[in-house]
Scaffold this motif. Structure first.
Motif, PDB file in Angstrom:
ATOM      1  N   THR A 263     -75.137 -34.578  70.410  1.00  0.00           N
ATOM      2  CA  THR A 263     -74.910 -33.800  69.203  1.00  0.00           C
ATOM      3  C   THR A 263     -75.514 -34.536  68.014  1.00  0.00           C
ATOM      4  O   THR A 263     -75.827 -35.723  68.101  1.00  0.00           O
ATOM      5  CB  THR A 263     -73.407 -33.573  68.979  1.00  0.00           C
ATOM      6  OG1 THR A 263     -73.222 -32.700  67.869  1.00  0.00           O
ATOM      7  CG2 THR A 263     -72.692 -34.890  68.688  1.00  0.00           C
ATOM      8  N   ASP A 264     -75.694 -33.821  66.924  1.00  0.00           N
ATOM      9  CA  ASP A 264     -76.251 -34.392  65.707  1.00  0.00           C
ATOM     10  C   ASP A 264     -75.181 -34.470  64.636  1.00  0.00           C
ATOM     11  O   ASP A 264     -74.096 -33.886  64.758  1.00  0.00           O
ATOM     12  CB  ASP A 264     -77.429 -33.550  65.201  1.00  0.00           C
ATOM     13  CG  ASP A 264     -78.612 -33.587  66.156  1.00  0.00           C
ATOM     14  OD1 ASP A 264     -78.792 -34.628  66.820  1.00  0.00           O
ATOM     15  OD2 ASP A 264     -79.344 -32.579  66.231  1.00  0.00           O
ATOM     16  N   GLU A 265     -75.503 -35.183  63.564  1.00  0.00           N
ATOM     17  CA  GLU A 265     -74.614 -35.296  62.423  1.00  0.00           C
ATOM     18  C   GLU A 265     -74.530 -33.966  61.685  1.00  0.00           C
ATOM     19  O   GLU A 265     -75.513 -33.242  61.561  1.00  0.00           O
ATOM     20  CB  GLU A 265     -75.146 -36.389  61.498  1.00  0.00           C
ATOM     21  CG  GLU A 265     -74.336 -36.616  60.243  1.00  0.00           C
ATOM     22  CD  GLU A 265     -74.943 -37.714  59.386  1.00  0.00           C
ATOM     23  OE1 GLU A 265     -75.432 -37.402  58.282  1.00  0.00           O
ATOM     24  OE2 GLU A 265     -74.930 -38.880  59.815  1.00  0.00           O
TER      25      GLU A 265
END
Length: 457
Positions: A263-265
């Motif tokens: 996942t990303d920020e």
């Protein structure tokens, strides 16, 4: 007789040796236990004080390091609305979470933060302080250790106009304890307090807090804490305070063959509008499997409009069915995320995501990880002298009206005096008019006549 004597002697020796053999067994067992215990780093972890006792205040401030380079807030986003759930059709291996290594170079510690009188040493000068935090990032080795140590970087800035004494406190989440930060001591309920720095106006520096994360802390993710800094002026009254949150970031795991998660920020821009969360669930096995994604968000952050296949709960959780994920492929899920102004001002925050694959035959595979939530609102510093919300805004304490630098009256004081003078003049004028009118009435003849007796002839 000689054979009998020999046998008797042998029996006596065996009986005499029996107690020694009985005590040798536990000794051997203890040695084996010591060998199998995990080897620590020898840190002395502060413990909470006994109930009902006040812990002694630290007398030394934590050591300082060079602060990170400041970055400006990102502009408002012009990206289109988040896309629905899609399946990546390429056979490329699933993407994984970005590396947890800190890209910033290690710099030698600078000298102690500059201190000294400022603004003529006036204790009534405006106070101000700002604190920013990094994250507690854990590497892949976390999954193979009983506990892991990490660092939390805290950056403090004296935004006031006078030399200030800055004191630091922080609260760690369950499963996370201090690992021996110099100048800091346990204060109970997961809180710690440290000695104070004396700083000059504009001084900016960082300090590193060493923490220990237990091997089962991941079961409680998302985890986060808070850092607070209070500023006071020597010889003055009042104080200023600022606080900010931080995230404890776990890598994907516990490691399970056949599944990958990334996942990303999540970042909210200066407009405060919705953002998006991208979750990548990879099937690295040899058979197709049904995919499931569960997202847990902190207070104030929600999935605004769940896409098809997703159900959002009131406690910040969202559960999404992503359909069948073919072997060697990756399912990509994008969720629109919204946050309240209070949550954005408290950023950075932590969220958690879990991915699960259920093949037609065989056991389910499940991993989880945490991700970071940031907001540009927490990076903006408000103008001096305006009412401020709490949390990560460089809050100013004391009076909101700055005195005249020349030592005269402030604008508010001058306005108040002018209003008092005008009110007094109006009262005097009203009394004068009333007195004049009363005198005229008393001087008038009886019967209301205004002329002489012969005037009627």
């Amino acid at each position: 007789m000689d054979p009998l004597l020999a046998v008797s002697v042998g029996v006596a020796v065996a009986v005499a040796a029996a107690p020694g053999l009985a005590t040798a067994g536990p000794t051997f067992g203890q040695a084996s236990l010591l060998v199998t215990q995990p080897v620590g780093e020898g840190d002395q972890t502060p413990t909470d004080p006994p109930p009902g006792t006040e812990p002694p205040a630290p007398t030394d401030a934590p050591p300082t390091v060079r602060p990170p380079v400041e970055t400006s807030a990102p502009p408002a986003s012009t990206a289109p609305d988040p896309l629905p759930t899609v399946i990546v059709t390429s056979a490329a291996p699933p993407t994984v979470a970005p590396t947890t290594a800190d890209p910033r170079p290690t710099l030698p510690p600078p000298p102690t933060p500059p201190s000294g009188p400022a603004d003529g040493g006036r204790p009534d000068a405006p106070l101000g302080v700002r604190v920013t935090t990094g994250d507690v990032r854990l590497a892949e080795a976390y999954w193979n250790a009983a506990s892991s140590t990490a660092t939390l970087q805290v950056t403090v800035t004296n935004t006031g106009a006078v030399a200030e004494r800055l004191s630091l406190t922080y609260v760690l989440p369950p499963g996370v304890t201090d690992a021996g930060t110099p100048g800091c001591a346990a204060a109970g309920d997961g809180g710690y307090r440290c000695g104070a720095w004396t700083t000059a106006p504009g001084a900016r520096f960082s300090s590193l807090i060493r923490v220990r994360v237990s091997g089962d802390a991941w079961r409680r993710m998302p985890l986060g804490g808070t850092v607070s800094v209070t500023a006071t002026a020597p010889g003055g009254t009042g104080s200023a305070r600022d606080d900010e949150g931080f995230a404890v970031l776990f890598p994907p795991g516990p490691p399970v063959p056949g599944i990958a998660l990334g996942t990303d920020e999540v970042a909210f821009d200066i407009s405060g509008g919705p953002s998006s969360l991208e979750v990548r669930l990879g099937n690295t096995g040899t058979v197709d499997a049904r995919g499931l994604v569960e997202v847990t968000l902190p207070d104030g952050v929600t999935v605004s409009t769940p896409p098809a296949g997703c159900v959002s709960a009131a406690d910040g959780r969202a559960r999404c069915q992503v359909g069948t994920v073919p072997a060697g492929r990756t399912a990509v899920l994008r969720l629109p995320v919204a946050a309240t102004p209070e949550a954005q001002r408290s950023a950075p925050l932590a969220g958690a995501v879990a991915g699960q694959l259920d093949p037609r035959n065989g056991a389910s595979r499940r991993v989880q990880m945490s991700f970071r939530i940031t907001a540009a609102a927490s990076l903006t510093a408000p103008a001096v002298g305006t009412p401020q919300p709490t949390g990560s805004q460089g809050v100013l304490g004391g009076s909101v009206d700055r005195p005249d630098p020349a030592g005269g009256l402030s604008s508010a004081q001058r306005t108040a005096i002018l209003l008092i003078v005008v009110s007094g003049l109006l009262v005097v004028l009203a009394l004068t008019l009333a007195t004049t009118s009363l005198r005229r009435r008393l001087a008038a003849p009886p019967g209301g006549a205004t002329g002489s007796p012969g005037a009627s002839e």
